[in-house]
Enzyme design. Structure first.
Site, PDB file in Angstrom:
ATOM      1  N   ASN A   1       3.610   1.154 -11.187  1.00 57.36           N
ATOM      2  CA  ASN A   1       3.211   0.245  -9.989  1.00 57.36           C
ATOM      3  C   ASN A   1       1.781  -0.199 -10.215  1.00 57.36           C
ATOM      4  O   ASN A   1       0.981   0.652 -10.578  1.00 57.36           O
ATOM      5  CB  ASN A   1       3.395   0.692  -8.790  1.00 57.36           C
ATOM      6  CG  ASN A   1       2.371   1.322  -8.194  1.00 57.36           C
ATOM      7  OD1 ASN A   1       1.397   0.685  -7.581  1.00 57.36           O
ATOM      8  ND2 ASN A   1       2.323   2.749  -8.428  1.00 57.36           N
TER       9      ASN A   1
ATOM     10  N   PHE B   1      -2.782  -2.012  -3.283  1.00 54.38           N
ATOM     11  CA  PHE B   1      -3.056  -1.883  -1.819  1.00 54.38           C
ATOM     12  C   PHE B   1      -2.573  -3.109  -0.984  1.00 54.38           C
ATOM     13  O   PHE B   1      -3.419  -3.575  -0.121  1.00 54.38           O
ATOM     14  CB  PHE B   1      -4.514  -1.601  -1.609  1.00 54.38           C
ATOM     15  CG  PHE B   1      -5.116  -0.125  -1.626  1.00 54.38           C
ATOM     16  CD1 PHE B   1      -4.296   0.629  -2.382  1.00 54.38           C
ATOM     17  CD2 PHE B   1      -6.332   0.132  -1.873  1.00 54.38           C
ATOM     18  CE1 PHE B   1      -4.613   1.920  -2.795  1.00 54.38           C
ATOM     19  CE2 PHE B   1      -6.805   1.341  -2.218  1.00 54.38           C
ATOM     20  CZ  PHE B   1      -5.948   2.231  -2.772  1.00 54.38           C
TER      21      PHE B   1
ATOM     22  N   SER C   1      -6.483   5.835  -6.586  1.00 55.89           N
ATOM     23  CA  SER C   1      -5.262   4.793  -7.327  1.00 55.89           C
ATOM     24  C   SER C   1      -6.021   3.805  -8.451  1.00 55.89           C
ATOM     25  O   SER C   1      -6.971   3.599  -8.277  1.00 55.89           O
ATOM     26  CB  SER C   1      -4.961   3.622  -6.236  1.00 55.89           C
ATOM     27  OG  SER C   1      -4.296   2.587  -6.466  1.00 55.89           O
TER      28      SER C   1
ATOM     29  N   ASN D   1      -5.307   1.070  -9.295  1.00 57.73           N
ATOM     30  CA  ASN D   1      -4.892  -0.511  -9.240  1.00 57.73           C
ATOM     31  C   ASN D   1      -5.885  -1.279  -8.230  1.00 57.73           C
ATOM     32  O   ASN D   1      -5.524  -2.467  -8.011  1.00 57.73           O
ATOM     33  CB  ASN D   1      -3.497  -0.533  -8.685  1.00 57.73           C
ATOM     34  CG  ASN D   1      -2.264   0.209  -9.454  1.00 57.73           C
ATOM     35  OD1 ASN D   1      -2.372   0.092 -10.598  1.00 57.73           O
ATOM     36  ND2 ASN D   1      -1.512   0.782  -8.847  1.00 57.73           N
ATOM     37  N   THR D   2      -7.011  -0.534  -8.052  1.00 56.08           N
ATOM     38  CA  THR D   2      -7.875  -1.292  -7.127  1.00 56.08           C
ATOM     39  C   THR D   2      -9.121  -1.280  -7.998  1.00 56.08           C
ATOM     40  O   THR D   2      -9.590   0.020  -8.182  1.00 56.08           O
ATOM     41  CB  THR D   2      -8.256  -0.693  -5.854  1.00 56.08           C
ATOM     42  OG1 THR D   2      -7.038  -0.806  -5.070  1.00 56.08           O
ATOM     43  CG2 THR D   2      -9.687  -1.418  -5.327  1.00 56.08           C
TER      44      THR D   2
ATOM     45  N   LYS E   1      -6.807  12.488  -1.602  1.00 61.10           N
ATOM     46  CA  LYS E   1      -5.941  12.378  -2.677  1.00 61.10           C
ATOM     47  C   LYS E   1      -6.577  12.057  -4.050  1.00 61.10           C
ATOM     48  O   LYS E   1      -7.370  11.553  -4.312  1.00 61.10           O
ATOM     49  CB  LYS E   1      -5.072  11.213  -2.495  1.00 61.10           C
ATOM     50  CG  LYS E   1      -3.635  11.137  -3.342  1.00 61.10           C
ATOM     51  CD  LYS E   1      -2.578  10.318  -2.814  1.00 61.10           C
ATOM     52  CE  LYS E   1      -1.337  10.251  -3.762  1.00 61.10           C
ATOM     53  NZ  LYS E   1      -0.528   9.690  -2.976  1.00 61.10           N
TER      54      LYS E   1
ATOM     55  N   ASN F   1      -2.019  11.689  -7.318  1.00 62.70           N
ATOM     56  CA  ASN F   1      -1.748  10.153  -7.596  1.00 62.70           C
ATOM     57  C   ASN F   1      -1.042   9.913  -8.844  1.00 62.70           C
ATOM     58  O   ASN F   1      -0.593  10.919  -9.613  1.00 62.70           O
ATOM     59  CB  ASN F   1      -3.036   9.411  -7.418  1.00 62.70           C
ATOM     60  CG  ASN F   1      -2.700   8.058  -6.558  1.00 62.70           C
ATOM     61  OD1 ASN F   1      -1.505   7.378  -6.703  1.00 62.70           O
ATOM     62  ND2 ASN F   1      -3.666   7.859  -5.522  1.00 62.70           N
TER      63      ASN F   1
END
Length: 342
Positions: free
Chosen positions: A115, A119, A179, A181-182, A217, A246
């Site tokens: 993925n 967010f 994460s 993805n940011t 996390k 994560n």
């Protein structure tokens, strides 16, 4: 039966079928006796699985990881699937659409997902309003992050806004700095910015009449030196614990062919390929902290044996996400039955 249903569901785009299935669950929950049917099929009947941690009593140690119910839309429905707790988010102060679609991909050969959601959420105030209207008393975690356009130098402010917005609606917090993805987010895992962020949140927490547990996390891709820093920071700031781990940016040892992976592109990998790495991180933290840091385990948990492996490595609780997608709504019941037998 779910194996047959999964084949049908996997013919649809992952993100659209996710919301379709959850809307269907909402309809079932609203029907006469709908809750009873869900409880009969999904609620664990096993006793002796309660866990008490941070003054909270979890009816069983199996929770739903962040990312599944980002905006706290389905808390009451998920409570009937047997989960011991549900973690919402990641939420940010302002609503944001996330990355362009498609951004969620299945790797069936690996029992995995990739993925790059980014967010996507409706903002912390929106989630907070839903949490205060929920009917179930299931334990809720609030996973908080920063908006994509917020520079790292101002990230502390974003986490503070989320903390205040969600405080009355959640039982514990998870600070997400891991994460992939940011853009730039993982830089906040470095020692000094992370220490500054966590000290600030703990200061805010201490000012509350009843402070709530704050966890961190972390990514599975950290070096041992970085894990040592994490342990030191968590102990120095008095954090309640760690969520490990994560998603990973690694693509090692996958059965999915390289052409498919290149077509998918960037994103965090979850599921069975993360299982061993997550367990190793958990074991390292547990051993090098002398077992003093409570850990919520997530990563590659599909069966009771997978959950037991994480508990044996030093985790106190476990969470599922990708396993929930592949194993279906009876996963909590099956894991709890297996844990009781073992």
């Amino acid at each position: 039966m779910y194996g047959f249903i999964r084949k049908i569901l996997f013919n649809f785009p992952p993100e659209s079928i996710h919301y379709g299935v959850m809307r269907g669950l909402k309809v079932i929950n609203a029907l006469p006796f709908g809750k009873n049917v869900l409880d009969a099929f999904c609620q664990p009947k096993n006793s002796g699985l309660e866990r008490t941690l941070w003054g909270l009593t979890f009816k069983n140690p199996v929770g739903l990881a962040a990312g599944f119910d980002k905006d706290a839309r389905f808390i009451d429905e998920l409570a009937h699937l047997g989960f011991g707790f549900v973690e919402i988010g990641t939420v940010t102060p302002l609503p944001q659409p996330g990355n362009d679609q498609p951004r969620l991909f299945r790797l069936p050969e690996d029992k995995a997902l990739i993925n790059r959601m980014g967010f996507n959420n409706e903002g912390a105030p929106s989630a907070a309003r839903r949490l205060l209207k929920r009917r179930s008393n299931i334990i809720i975690g609030g996973n908080i992050g920063k908006n994509k356009l917020t520079p790292n130098e101002e990230a502390v402010s974003d986490y503070e806004k989320c903390f205040h917005a969600l405080f009355d609606g959640v039982d514990y917090f998870v600070v997400n700095v891991s994460s992939p993805n940011t853009p730039g987010l993982r830089a906040l895992q470095e020692k000094e910015p992370l220490k500054q962020l966590l000290h600030h949140l703990q200061t805010l927490n201490a000012q509350k009449k009843k402070p709530k547990p704050i966890l961190l996390k972390i990514a599975p891709d950290l070096t041992t030196e970085q894990l040592d820093d994490i342990i030191e920071i968590v102990q120095e700031t008095g954090l309640a614990g760690i969520v490990a781990t994560n998603t990973t940016i690694s693509r090692e040892d996958l059965q999915t062919d390289d052409a498919t992976l290149q077509k998918i592109g960037a994103g965090g990998l979850s599921g069975l390929p993360v299982k061993q790495k997550a367990t190793e991180v958990i074991r390292y933290i547990h051993q090098h902290s002398g077992g003093k840091i409570p850990i919520i385990a997530v990563g590659g948990i599909f069966t009771a044996a997978d959950a037991q492996e994480k508990l044996d490595a030093g985790a106190s609780l476990v969470q599922v996400y990708t396993g929930f997608i592949y194993e279906g709504p009876s996963i909590v019941k099956k894991i709890c039955q297996g844990l009781t037998q073992s």
